[in-house]
Structures are given as C-alpha cells and as structure tokens.
Design a protein around this motif. Structure first.
Motif, mmCIF file in Angstrom:
data_model
loop_
_atom_site.group_PDB
_atom_site.id
_atom_site.type_symbol
_atom_site.label_atom_id
_atom_site.label_comp_id
_atom_site.label_asym_id
_atom_site.label_seq_id
_atom_site.Cartn_x
_atom_site.Cartn_y
_atom_site.Cartn_z
ATOM 1 N N SER A 45 33.584 159.783 -11.072
ATOM 2 C CA SER A 45 34.290 158.822 -10.233
ATOM 3 C C SER A 45 35.160 157.942 -11.136
ATOM 4 O O SER A 45 34.716 157.497 -12.199
ATOM 5 N N LEU A 46 36.399 157.709 -10.706
ATOM 6 C CA LEU A 46 37.289 156.887 -11.519
ATOM 7 C C LEU A 46 36.788 155.458 -11.654
ATOM 8 O O LEU A 46 37.157 154.765 -12.618
ATOM 9 N N ALA A 47 35.925 155.035 -10.740
ATOM 10 C CA ALA A 47 35.351 153.690 -10.833
ATOM 11 C C ALA A 47 34.383 153.582 -12.007
ATOM 12 O O ALA A 47 34.080 152.484 -12.473
ATOM 13 N N SER A 50 36.781 153.724 -17.800
ATOM 14 C CA SER A 50 37.716 152.690 -18.233
ATOM 15 C C SER A 50 38.589 153.241 -19.365
ATOM 16 O O SER A 50 38.081 153.956 -20.237
ATOM 17 N N GLY A 70 50.506 162.142 -9.585
ATOM 18 C CA GLY A 70 49.257 162.045 -8.839
ATOM 19 C C GLY A 70 49.149 163.079 -7.737
ATOM 20 O O GLY A 70 48.074 163.658 -7.508
ATOM 21 N N TYR A 114 44.613 159.546 -15.440
ATOM 22 C CA TYR A 114 43.748 158.549 -14.809
ATOM 23 C C TYR A 114 44.575 157.561 -13.975
ATOM 24 O O TYR A 114 44.258 157.284 -12.813
ATOM 25 N N ARG A 115 45.659 157.053 -14.535
ATOM 26 C CA ARG A 115 46.487 156.081 -13.818
ATOM 27 C C ARG A 115 47.200 156.721 -12.624
ATOM 28 O O ARG A 115 47.350 156.106 -11.573
ATOM 29 N N LEU A 118 44.717 157.113 -9.780
ATOM 30 C CA LEU A 118 44.513 155.832 -9.106
ATOM 31 C C LEU A 118 45.715 155.489 -8.225
ATOM 32 O O LEU A 118 45.560 154.935 -7.128
ATOM 33 N N GLN A 119 46.919 155.798 -8.689
ATOM 34 C CA GLN A 119 48.145 155.459 -7.972
ATOM 35 C C GLN A 119 48.186 156.105 -6.584
ATOM 36 O O GLN A 119 48.672 155.496 -5.626
ATOM 37 N N GLY A 121 45.440 157.223 -4.978
ATOM 38 C CA GLY A 121 44.183 157.026 -4.270
ATOM 39 C C GLY A 121 43.131 158.095 -4.471
ATOM 40 O O GLY A 121 42.193 158.197 -3.668
ATOM 41 N N GLU A 123 39.783 159.700 -5.896
ATOM 42 C CA GLU A 123 38.516 159.049 -6.218
ATOM 43 C C GLU A 123 37.895 159.556 -7.511
ATOM 44 O O GLU A 123 37.116 158.834 -8.145
ATOM 45 N N SER A 124 38.226 160.789 -7.909
ATOM 46 C CA SER A 124 37.580 161.362 -9.086
ATOM 47 C C SER A 124 38.484 162.376 -9.759
ATOM 48 O O SER A 124 39.454 162.862 -9.163
#
Length: 396
Positions: A45-47, A50, A70, A114-115, A118-119, A121, A123-124
């Motif tokens: 999960s990207l959460a 870091s 993305g 990774y960025r 996230l851009q 949406g 999740e992983s």
C-alpha cells in the motif's frame, strides 16, 4: 471494487509468488533450495511507503506528465519499485524518523512511479524489498544515485547533489565516492564545484539553458574571484559565448579564404599558393602533364602567351624561337627548310629513300625489341594491341 482489485495481484509480472503467500519458514526453505530469489515482488500500500529525503531528484515532471504516467501504471507496471524496511533505514539515519512518519518502507528507487500513482489515486504498487541495499550509508546512497545517473532526464544539479551526498557518507573522501561510481576523482570534484554557483546559475543548468561545460568554467572563475555575483557570472557567460561565436566565425572565414586560394591542377591534386608567391597571372597555363607552367620572368613585349605542344610542355612563341618536333625533342629552326624532315628528303631518309618515320618511331619506342614492346604495352590496352597486331598482319 478497490483499485488494487482492478489492478490484479501481480498481473503485470506473470505468475510470480509474493511473500505474503508463504510463511517465513516456507520462504526460508524455498530460498535455500533456490526456488525463489532472496527478494520477491510484494504488493505494498502506498500509505505504507515513504520516499527517502536523501533522493537528489527534485524534478519529477509536470502534473500533466505525472497524470499520464499514472494512467499507464494503472494498466501495467513494467518495473517494480525498490524499498528497504523502516527498521533498516532508521538504523542508518535515526534522525529521519519524523521525516518518514509512520511508513514501514522507504524507497530506494521508483519515486516518480510512486508520485504518479498517488497523482491518479492508485492505492498500491509492486515493490521488491531489499534490505541488503542499506548495509551501510555508503551502500544506500550509492544505489540511490546509480539509478538516477542512468536517467537521461536527471539534470546536472540533481546529479551534483547526489554526488555531494555520497561524498558526505564517504566521510568527505572524494576518491572513495568516485570509486563507487566508477568515475575519476576529477569528475567528482567538478560535480561539487557546480554547487558553489549561485542559485540563479544552478537554475540555468537545471533547465538545460546553460551547458555543464560552461557551468564548470564559471565555477572556476568564481573560485578565482569569490566576490562575483550571479549577475556578474551571467554577464561573463554571455561574453564567453560571444567570444566563442566570434572565433568560430573567424575560423569559417579562414577556411573559406583558404579554399578560394587553392588551385586544382589538371591531375586533380591541390596546388596551394606558396607564402609570398603572387597568384599566377592570366597568362599562366597548365600543361597537359598536369603541372603549372609559369611564363618567363621577363616576357618579350608583344609576345603571345605560352601554348602547349604535343609533348605536354610549353611551346615557345614561333617568332624567332625554337619549336618542338613531334618526337618531343627541340629542333632548331631552319631558314631554308621545315624543322620536321619531309618524307623523301635525302637528309632525313638516312638510307636513301627509307621511310623517314622509322628512325622517329625507334627513338620514341626504343632501340631494342624489349624496349619497344614495353613502350607499346604502356601506351595501349590489351585489346588495342590485339587490334594493332591484326592490322600489322594485314599490311605485312
């Protein structure tokens, strides 16, 4: 359905086992047997992840470019990101705990993926977790920098920052940092010198508006005169570029003038005018032997220009001058008869009525049969000689 379900479990990498599908004991046994590598693809999960604050890269592309990337990742992820575990990373940089937050993994490479994820949406993403890349600070930064050095869009200043970080973890030893990167120590020194330039100059380098070579030159000037400001360096840079442009133009003019001064002789070789030698006058002609023939130093007034005789040399003017015979030898002018003997002339026949061309041919071809054969072979092709022999057999 979640984004992870839409992406599928490892759909872009085929049927590769993931660490979550094995117990630790089973995984250790599989590694020992060689069934799987020491690290496997895992879906994180990207959460939980870091970026490292040590990444020298700052430019990851515009918002539109990240969106486009993305969306590609949404369809297929061709390369996995690389990370190390939180514990291993904080063992090397305990002061980064606040900067990575609660993340359980820290990126080594793949921050742009990774960025971009996230851009749009996601999740992983797929990762490989390789704690051996963080055996030491030097090892971690080395691996972090090597990935970026291979990128075409890694700008000059980003690279210099990465080199600076590697030198720092090598305790300031530039030679050690150079050895890790496979570079000369002077290369490392030049990279660090770019970071001494004002931010305005660094911005020009990052944007590609100034060549790295020019940046190094300005860094040397700044070292010689630390009082120079950004405006001074920009002005100096413009002066340097103007001088280089003027030098290039001067070189072009010299080459152009040199080409114009050159003369091609008839044998297709360049005859360059000698220094201090005036260009040939219009009366100068090229003889058929492919060499330049200059007129006499003090030509007789009213005399005509030199002409070429059949022997490929200058033929003097006919007024009170010798001429060349067809046998390529000079025949003094006779007041009562032609310079070339006439057929039937008693003086020329030599043997009372013998063809006067025979002595001439012998003089041209040679006295012996071998000399004559060599002369003919040199003058005629095999086909021409065959035709000549056939013609001779007819007249024999």
């Amino acid at each position: 359905m979640s984004v992870a379900d839409k992406l599928g479990a490892g759909s872009s990498f085929g049927r590769i086992p993931r660490s979550g599908q094995r117990s630790e004991r089973g995984r250790a046994k599989a590694i020992a047997q060689g069934d799987i590598p020491e690290y496997e693809l895992v879906r994180l999960s990207l959460a939980e992840v870091s970026p490292t604050p040590l990444n020298p890269r700052r430019n990851f592309g515009s918002e539109a470019e990240l969106n486009e990337f993305g969306e590609k990742l949404r369809k297929v992820q061709l390369a996995a990101c690389t990370a190390v575990t939180r514990a291993v990373y904080l063992k090397l940089w305990p002061d980064h705990e606040d900067r990575i937050g609660s993340a359980q993994f820290v990126l080594v490479n793949g921050e742009r993926r990774y960025r971009a994820a996230l851009q749009v949406g996601l999740e992983s993403l797929d990762f490989v977790v390789r704690d051996e890349l963080a055996d030491s600070r030097e090892e971690f930064v080395d691996n972090l920098l090597k990935e970026n050095l291979d990128r075409e869009d890694f700008d000059v200043i980003e690279r210099a920052r990465g080199v600076q970080e590697l030198v720092a973890v090598c305790h300031g030893n530039q030679s050690a940092a150079a050895a890790r990167l496979g570079k000369d120590r002077s290369w490392v020194t030049n990279q660090l010198a770019l970071l001494t330039l004002p931010e305005e100059i660094q911005a020009l380098l990052s944007a590609g508006e100034m060549a790295e070579r020019d940046g190094r030159q300005l860094a040397r000037r700044l070292k010689e005169n630390p009082a120079l400001g950004a405006a001074d360096l920009v002005s100096l840079w413009k002066d340097i570029k103007a001088q280089e442009a003027a030098q290039r133009e001067e070189q072009k003019e010299l080459l152009r003038a040199a080409r114009e001064a050159q003369m091609l002789s008839a044998d297709n070789t360049t005859a360059t005018q000698e220094p201090g030698h005036a260009r040939s006058s219009p009366d100068t002609v090229l003889s058929a032997d492919n060499t330049e023939h200059l007129p006499p130093a003090a030509p007789t007034p009213g005399a005509t220009p030199a002409v070429l005789s059949a022997d490929n040399t200058d033929e003097p003017t006919k007024d009170n001058a010798d001429v060349l015979s067809a046998d390529n030898t000079e025949a003094g002018e006779s007041s009562a008869s032609s310079a070339i003997p006439h057929q039937g002339s008693e003086a020329a026949d030599g043997a009372g009525g013998e063809n006067s061309n025979v002595p001439l041919l012998r003089q041209l071809l040679g006295e012996t049969a071998a000399d004559q054969a060599a002369a003919l072979a040199e003058a005629f092709s095999a086909e021409e000689l065959a035709a000549l022999l056939e013609a001779l057999s007819v007249h024999a």
